[in-house]
Design a protein around this motif. Structure first.
Motif, PDB file in Angstrom:
ATOM      1  N   SER A 106       7.852  -9.098  -6.753  1.00 25.16           N
ATOM      2  CA  SER A 106       8.850 -10.271  -6.551  1.00 25.16           C
ATOM      3  C   SER A 106       8.840 -11.114  -5.557  1.00 25.16           C
ATOM      4  N   LEU A 107       8.651 -10.597  -4.444  1.00 27.53           N
ATOM      5  CA  LEU A 107       8.300 -11.447  -3.297  1.00 27.53           C
ATOM      6  C   LEU A 107       6.870 -12.273  -3.383  1.00 27.53           C
ATOM      7  N   GLU A 108       6.136 -11.501  -4.075  1.00 29.96           N
ATOM      8  CA  GLU A 108       4.653 -12.201  -3.903  1.00 29.96           C
ATOM      9  C   GLU A 108       4.679 -13.211  -5.089  1.00 29.96           C
ATOM     10  N   SER A 109       5.407 -12.967  -6.204  1.00 29.03           N
ATOM     11  CA  SER A 109       5.304 -13.972  -7.321  1.00 29.03           C
ATOM     12  C   SER A 109       6.547 -15.080  -7.025  1.00 29.03           C
ATOM     13  N   GLN A 110       7.343 -15.157  -5.770  1.00 29.75           N
ATOM     14  CA  GLN A 110       8.132 -16.227  -5.454  1.00 29.75           C
ATOM     15  C   GLN A 110       7.473 -17.058  -4.405  1.00 29.75           C
ATOM     16  N   ALA A 111       6.965 -16.395  -3.502  1.00 26.73           N
ATOM     17  CA  ALA A 111       6.288 -16.945  -2.357  1.00 26.73           C
ATOM     18  C   ALA A 111       5.203 -18.188  -2.541  1.00 26.73           C
ATOM     19  N   SER A 112       5.145 -18.892  -1.550  1.00 20.92           N
ATOM     20  CA  SER A 112       4.408 -20.217  -1.513  1.00 20.92           C
ATOM     21  C   SER A 112       3.174 -19.883  -0.845  1.00 20.92           C
ATOM     22  N   ALA A 113       3.146 -18.792   0.079  1.00 18.18           N
ATOM     23  CA  ALA A 113       1.941 -18.337   1.019  1.00 18.18           C
ATOM     24  C   ALA A 113       2.165 -17.101   1.259  1.00 18.18           C
ATOM     25  N   MET A 114       0.822 -16.427   1.454  1.00 18.39           N
ATOM     26  CA  MET A 114       0.743 -14.910   1.967  1.00 18.39           C
ATOM     27  C   MET A 114      -0.378 -14.822   2.962  1.00 18.39           C
ATOM     28  N   SER A 115      -0.058 -14.243   3.985  1.00 21.87           N
ATOM     29  CA  SER A 115      -0.977 -14.006   5.184  1.00 21.87           C
ATOM     30  C   SER A 115      -0.990 -12.639   5.064  1.00 21.87           C
ATOM     31  N   THR A 116      -2.380 -11.990   4.898  1.00 20.51           N
ATOM     32  CA  THR A 116      -2.472 -10.352   4.995  1.00 20.51           C
ATOM     33  C   THR A 116      -3.582  -9.923   5.901  1.00 20.51           C
ATOM     34  N   LEU A 117      -3.557  -8.780   6.670  1.00 22.00           N
ATOM     35  CA  LEU A 117      -4.266  -8.321   7.235  1.00 22.00           C
ATOM     36  C   LEU A 117      -4.660  -7.054   6.481  1.00 22.00           C
ATOM     37  N   GLU A 118      -6.052  -6.744   6.185  1.00 17.92           N
ATOM     38  CA  GLU A 118      -6.245  -5.568   5.549  1.00 17.92           C
ATOM     39  C   GLU A 118      -7.479  -4.770   6.252  1.00 17.92           C
ATOM     40  N   THR A 119      -7.278  -3.432   6.487  1.00 15.56           N
ATOM     41  CA  THR A 119      -7.918  -2.590   7.321  1.00 15.56           C
ATOM     42  C   THR A 119      -9.029  -1.578   6.407  1.00 15.56           C
ATOM     43  N   SER A 120      -8.429  -1.506   5.239  1.00 17.76           N
ATOM     44  CA  SER A 120      -9.230  -0.347   4.704  1.00 17.76           C
ATOM     45  C   SER A 120      -9.272  -0.517   3.093  1.00 17.76           C
ATOM     46  N   VAL A 121      -8.693  -1.397   2.395  1.00 16.70           N
ATOM     47  CA  VAL A 121      -9.192  -1.680   1.050  1.00 16.70           C
ATOM     48  C   VAL A 121      -9.147  -3.126   0.809  1.00 16.70           C
ATOM     49  N   VAL A 122      -9.638  -3.745  -0.062  1.00 11.07           N
ATOM     50  CA  VAL A 122      -9.560  -5.318  -0.619  1.00 11.07           C
ATOM     51  C   VAL A 122      -8.167  -5.464  -0.929  1.00 11.07           C
ATOM     52  N   PRO A 123      -7.708  -6.673  -0.662  1.00 14.66           N
ATOM     53  CA  PRO A 123      -6.218  -6.976  -1.057  1.00 14.66           C
ATOM     54  C   PRO A 123      -6.355  -6.969  -2.406  1.00 14.66           C
ATOM     55  N   GLY A 124      -5.108  -6.578  -3.191  1.00 20.21           N
ATOM     56  CA  GLY A 124      -4.939  -6.405  -4.429  1.00 20.21           C
ATOM     57  C   GLY A 124      -5.007  -7.663  -5.450  1.00 20.21           C
ATOM     58  N   LEU A 125      -4.946  -8.954  -4.744  1.00 17.71           N
ATOM     59  CA  LEU A 125      -5.056 -10.010  -5.391  1.00 17.71           C
ATOM     60  C   LEU A 125      -6.676 -10.403  -5.576  1.00 17.71           C
ATOM     61  N   LEU A 126      -7.339  -9.755  -4.791  1.00 15.81           N
ATOM     62  CA  LEU A 126      -8.937 -10.055  -5.148  1.00 15.81           C
ATOM     63  C   LEU A 126      -9.760  -8.866  -5.461  1.00 15.81           C
ATOM     64  N   GLN A 127      -9.100  -7.776  -6.016  1.00 16.61           N
ATOM     65  CA  GLN A 127      -9.891  -6.796  -6.418  1.00 16.61           C
ATOM     66  C   GLN A 127     -10.362  -6.789  -7.989  1.00 16.61           C
ATOM     67  N   THR A 128     -11.534  -6.301  -8.180  1.00 15.46           N
ATOM     68  CA  THR A 128     -11.870  -6.207  -9.661  1.00 15.46           C
ATOM     69  C   THR A 128     -11.371  -4.967 -10.323  1.00 15.46           C
ATOM     70  N   PRO A 129     -11.386  -5.111 -11.550  1.00 15.24           N
ATOM     71  CA  PRO A 129     -10.633  -4.078 -12.609  1.00 15.24           C
ATOM     72  C   PRO A 129     -11.261  -2.754 -12.042  1.00 15.24           C
ATOM     73  N   ALA A 130     -12.589  -2.459 -12.032  1.00 16.56           N
ATOM     74  CA  ALA A 130     -13.247  -1.212 -11.579  1.00 16.56           C
ATOM     75  C   ALA A 130     -12.836  -0.684 -10.426  1.00 16.56           C
ATOM     76  N   TYR A 131     -12.843  -1.727  -9.213  1.00 13.26           N
ATOM     77  CA  TYR A 131     -12.231  -1.368  -7.831  1.00 13.26           C
ATOM     78  C   TYR A 131     -10.859  -1.104  -7.878  1.00 13.26           C
ATOM     79  N   ALA A 132     -10.186  -1.921  -8.536  1.00 13.99           N
ATOM     80  CA  ALA A 132      -8.514  -1.551  -8.675  1.00 13.99           C
ATOM     81  C   ALA A 132      -8.341  -0.108  -9.153  1.00 13.99           C
ATOM     82  N   ARG A 133      -9.172   0.199 -10.234  1.00 10.24           N
ATOM     83  CA  ARG A 133      -8.783   1.553 -10.895  1.00 10.24           C
ATOM     84  C   ARG A 133      -9.030   2.683  -9.823  1.00 10.24           C
TER      85      ARG A 133
END
Length: 286
Positions: A106-133
């Motif tokens: 809900s927050l992600e869908s309403q936000a105008s900007a998102m800043s994220t640090l990822e240390t283990s996996v690719v951010p969900g917004l940038l994942q391929t279907p196979a990687y997400a699975r």
């Protein structure tokens, strides 16, 4: 520090209080305009009780709030299913998604900007279907195929925020471990690295890599997400994910600390241009 629903109530209440003040009304005057007792307005403004979308609409009308974007944002925070654009699609998955995940989307869908640090996996917004699975299978054990498919569908549907009008502005800092950790095997990782290179070409995406050579940094304490809202900075929030829940930091001092930390991470990370070369090099086996 609060869980999602409490944060949304508090932020919604604070924004309604600010709008009432801007309209030059006391809480008692506002209550009389909408036919309520003053205590109801106070409970809503302090976040002590929830508020129905219809009640939010009454207050916004009483305060002569005409900003359509702000109105929709506040109505969605109140749980409204109305509206278009990139809102509300996740309601079709209510039986699959835990409440904390629905609040995050809900927050992600309403936000105008998102800043994220990822240390283990690719951010969900940038994942391929196979990687997400593969990530979903590892993160949530014991899933049957039907539920796994549904969660992957949700992960991929979330990515529409990058193609909306206007799109979500995404700034991501990826620790090198994200790129080196082989998830799903070589073919899955090759496709995922290519996806990152493609996404980085989008004007609304700023992607940077924090190489191992950078040494210790403020991000060693763990990943985090900062959501920002163009309508009002009072709704900005930091999200910290844990295994079974998420925590939401809303205090201005917390937001300032995490914003400063993210700025420092961006400073120490490779530039977006050098990051692309670095990702390409890893993909080529360098």
């Amino acid at each position: 520090m609060q869980h999602g629903p409490a944060v949304r109530r508090r932020k919604l209440g604070a924004e309604l209080r600010a709008l009432r003040t801007s309209a030059g009304l006391t809480s008692g005057e506002a209550a009389r305009l909408v036919g309520w007792h003053q205590s109801k307005v106070s409970r809503i403004e302090t976040g002590a009780s929830g508020v129905k979308p219809a009640d939010v609409r009454l207050l916004l009308d009483a305060y002569a709030v005409a900003d359509a974007q702000l109105r929709e944002l506040l109505l969605v925070l109140a749980g409204s299913d109305e509206g278009g654009g990139r809102h509300h699609w996740w309601h079709a998955y209510r039986g699959v998604l835990p409440p904390t995940y629905r609040d995050f989307i809900s927050l992600e869908s309403q936000a105008s900007a998102m800043s994220t640090l990822e240390t283990s996996v690719v951010p969900g917004l940038l994942q391929t279907p196979a990687y997400a699975r593969e990530v979903t299978r590892a993160a949530v054990g014991g899933l049957d195929d039907e539920r796994l498919d549904a969660l992957v569908e949700v992960r991929l549907a979330r990515q529409d925020v990058l193609r909306s009008d206007p799109p979500l502005e995404l700034s991501a800092v990826l620790d090198e471990a994200v790129l080196r950790r082989e998830i799903g095997g070589p073919d899955v990782m090759e496709q995922q690295l290519e996806r990152l290179l493609e996404a980085a070409q989008l004007p609304q995406v700023r992607l940077q890599v924090l190489p191992f050579a950078a040494g210790a940094h403020v991000g060693v304490t763990g990943p985090f997400v900062i959501f920002s809202f163009s309508s009002t900075s009072d709704l900005d929030v930091v999200v910290l994910d844990h295994l079974t829940s998420s925590l939401y930091l809303e205090r201005k001092e917390d937001l300032r600390a995490y914003t400063e930390a993210f700025n420092a991470l961006q400073f120490h990370a490779l530039s977006p241009e050098d990051s692309l070369d670095y990702i390409a090099g890893i993909g080529d086996g360098a």
